[in-house]
Design an enzyme around this catalytic site. Structure first.
Site, PDB file in Angstrom:
ATOM      1  N   ASP A   1      31.662 115.743 -93.287  1.00 49.41           N
ATOM      2  CA  ASP A   1      31.854 117.090 -92.577  1.00 49.41           C
ATOM      3  C   ASP A   1      32.519 117.764 -93.686  1.00 49.41           C
ATOM      4  O   ASP A   1      33.584 117.683 -93.909  1.00 49.41           O
ATOM      5  CB  ASP A   1      32.623 117.030 -91.258  1.00 49.41           C
ATOM      6  CG  ASP A   1      32.832 118.513 -90.807  1.00 49.41           C
ATOM      7  OD1 ASP A   1      32.137 119.464 -91.476  1.00 49.41           O
ATOM      8  OD2 ASP A   1      32.994 118.684 -89.525  1.00 49.41           O
TER       9      ASP A   1
ATOM     10  N   SER B   1      23.861 134.639-100.268  1.00 49.11           N
ATOM     11  CA  SER B   1      22.637 135.473 -99.712  1.00 49.11           C
ATOM     12  C   SER B   1      22.957 136.919-100.031  1.00 49.11           C
ATOM     13  O   SER B   1      24.075 137.356-100.235  1.00 49.11           O
ATOM     14  CB  SER B   1      22.411 135.370 -98.208  1.00 49.11           C
ATOM     15  OG  SER B   1      21.631 136.127 -97.832  1.00 49.11           O
TER      16      SER B   1
ATOM     17  N   TYR C   1      28.000 135.982 -90.855  1.00 45.75           N
ATOM     18  CA  TYR C   1      27.312 135.423 -91.862  1.00 45.75           C
ATOM     19  C   TYR C   1      27.556 136.088 -93.196  1.00 45.75           C
ATOM     20  O   TYR C   1      27.761 135.676 -94.318  1.00 45.75           O
ATOM     21  CB  TYR C   1      25.994 135.099 -91.576  1.00 45.75           C
ATOM     22  CG  TYR C   1      25.086 134.456 -92.608  1.00 45.75           C
ATOM     23  CD1 TYR C   1      24.908 132.991 -92.758  1.00 45.75           C
ATOM     24  CD2 TYR C   1      24.246 135.112 -93.624  1.00 45.75           C
ATOM     25  CE1 TYR C   1      24.496 132.504 -93.846  1.00 45.75           C
ATOM     26  CE2 TYR C   1      23.393 134.775 -94.692  1.00 45.75           C
ATOM     27  CZ  TYR C   1      23.566 133.080 -94.625  1.00 45.75           C
ATOM     28  OH  TYR C   1      22.866 132.739 -95.702  1.00 45.75           O
TER      29      TYR C   1
ATOM     30  N   ALA D   1      30.942 136.032 -94.705  1.00 42.39           N
ATOM     31  CA  ALA D   1      31.338 134.664 -95.301  1.00 42.39           C
ATOM     32  C   ALA D   1      30.742 134.588 -96.524  1.00 42.39           C
ATOM     33  O   ALA D   1      31.243 134.028 -97.535  1.00 42.39           O
ATOM     34  CB  ALA D   1      31.003 133.399 -94.409  1.00 42.39           C
TER      35      ALA D   1
END
Length: 352
Positions: A105, A184, A197, A200
């Site tokens: 993780d 992104s 999103y 972040a």
């Protein structure tokens, strides 16, 4: 000082645009020459050790295959390793020298220390760290019923890249290696239903751009940004630490599959080997950044025209004009999953 700032506000933006207009042809030529030079001196990653986090995702899988074709040594990391075994076999067939699968993780510091230090202890080095772990969403912020899920989204999309980087940095300095991070365009293009999103990914880009200046030339950093490069309509489940199952009840659009993902993966690996600071797909999205800085109202109007009114977005989320559906809700807590499988280099089940 106020008068000086007022004068600068008036003259600097148009003067900068004029300078850019005149400099653009020369900069384009210089960029082309630099691209040719970097292509001729591209890094050969054969027998180099590459860790890929989020390797079970579509983009992580395709990046693994690109490195495999270049005969790299791969360490594939994901929270659950079920899909990784098939990816390992495919990567081995494509030419990867060794492929090791690790369940870990990346939002846990101890897990990151385990798979990175074990990789270095076994192979003696680390050359590329590829951070592809991310989780998109498709809900309006006000529709979240349980705010406890919000930190988990930030953990996955931000700390899921920062923690592995923190641990790997000393080893990457020794090998003068490279960090590749998947971001992104939503980090600076406002898209409804993607607020967390986008926040972040904006943090990711700013962190790695700052880190690049701190590290100077000791470790290279490639930031990859993409627009909408695919579409998958599904219902996704993920597990929180406490074993509570969080269910995305809404269909979601994410860049997950198809030839566009393969092309983006090729660009990422090729760009990283050339030592490029940025890989953008498609690159025409950059024009929105110019509008965001110089004409934000125009950008806002454009997106309203393209996406429809706020009410249309709301209708698409709720399936009509009714109240918003709960997009995130917790099922009853269930027994926690076992701890991630330990990296065991001596085990034939872990190494090829």
């Amino acid at each position: 000082m106020d008068l000086l700032n007022s004068l600068l506000n008036l003259f600097v933006p148009p003067a900068s645009l004029v300078m850019m207009a005149f400099a653009w042809p020369a900069l384009s030529i210089l960029n082309t020459v630099e691209w040719i030079y970097r292509s001729l001196t591209s890094e050969d990653v054969e027998n180099k050790v590459v860790i890929i986090t989020g390797a079970s995702s579509a983009i992580g899988e395709k990046i693994a295959y690109e490195y495999a074709q270049r005969k790299a040594i791969l360490v594939l990391v994901a929270k659950r390793d079920q899909r990784l075994w098939g990816i390992r076999e495919n990567a081995r067939l494509l030419g990867a020298k060794h492929v090791i699968v690790v369940a870990a993780d990346v939002v846990k510091d101890e897990d990151c220390r385990r798979f990175i230090t074990d990789t270095v202890n076994y192979f003696g080095r680390l050359d590329h760290l590829v951070n592809t772990t991310n989780m998109g969403h498709n809900f309006f912020f006000e529709e979240v019923l349980d705010s406890s899920v919000l930190p988990h989204l930030m953990d996955i999309n931000f700390w899921g890249s920062v923690y592995p980087t923190f641990v790997a940095l000393p080893y990457l300095k020794e090998s003068r290696g490279r960090i590749i991070v998947n971001a992104s365009v939503e980090s600076w293009v406002p898209m409804p239903r993607m607020s967390l999103y986008a926040a972040a990914k904006a943090a990711v880009i700013n962190f790695y751009e700052t880190l690049r200046f701190e590290l100077k030339d000791s470790v290279g950093i490639t930031i990859a940004t993409h627009g909408w490069i695919g579409r998958e309509m599904n219902q996704t489940t993920f597990m929180l630490e406490e074993g509570t199952e969080m269910q995305w009840k809404e269909e979601r659009e994410v860049p997950l599959f198809g030839t566009h993902v393969e092309e983006f993966a090729k660009l990422i690996v090729a760009g990283a080997c050339r030592g490029e600071a940025y890989v953008k797909y498609p690159s025409w999205y950059d024009v929105f950044f110019l509008y965001k800085v110089l004409a934000p109202d125009v950008l806002g109007w454009t997106f309203r025209l393209l996406s429809g009114s706020y009410g249309c977005w709301r209708d698409s989320a709720t399936g009509g004009g009714g109240a918003a559906r709960p997009l995130l809700e917790a099922s009853p807590a269930r027994k926690s999953l076992p701890a991630p499988i330990a990296f065991a280099p001596a085990s034939p089940n872990r190494q090829l």
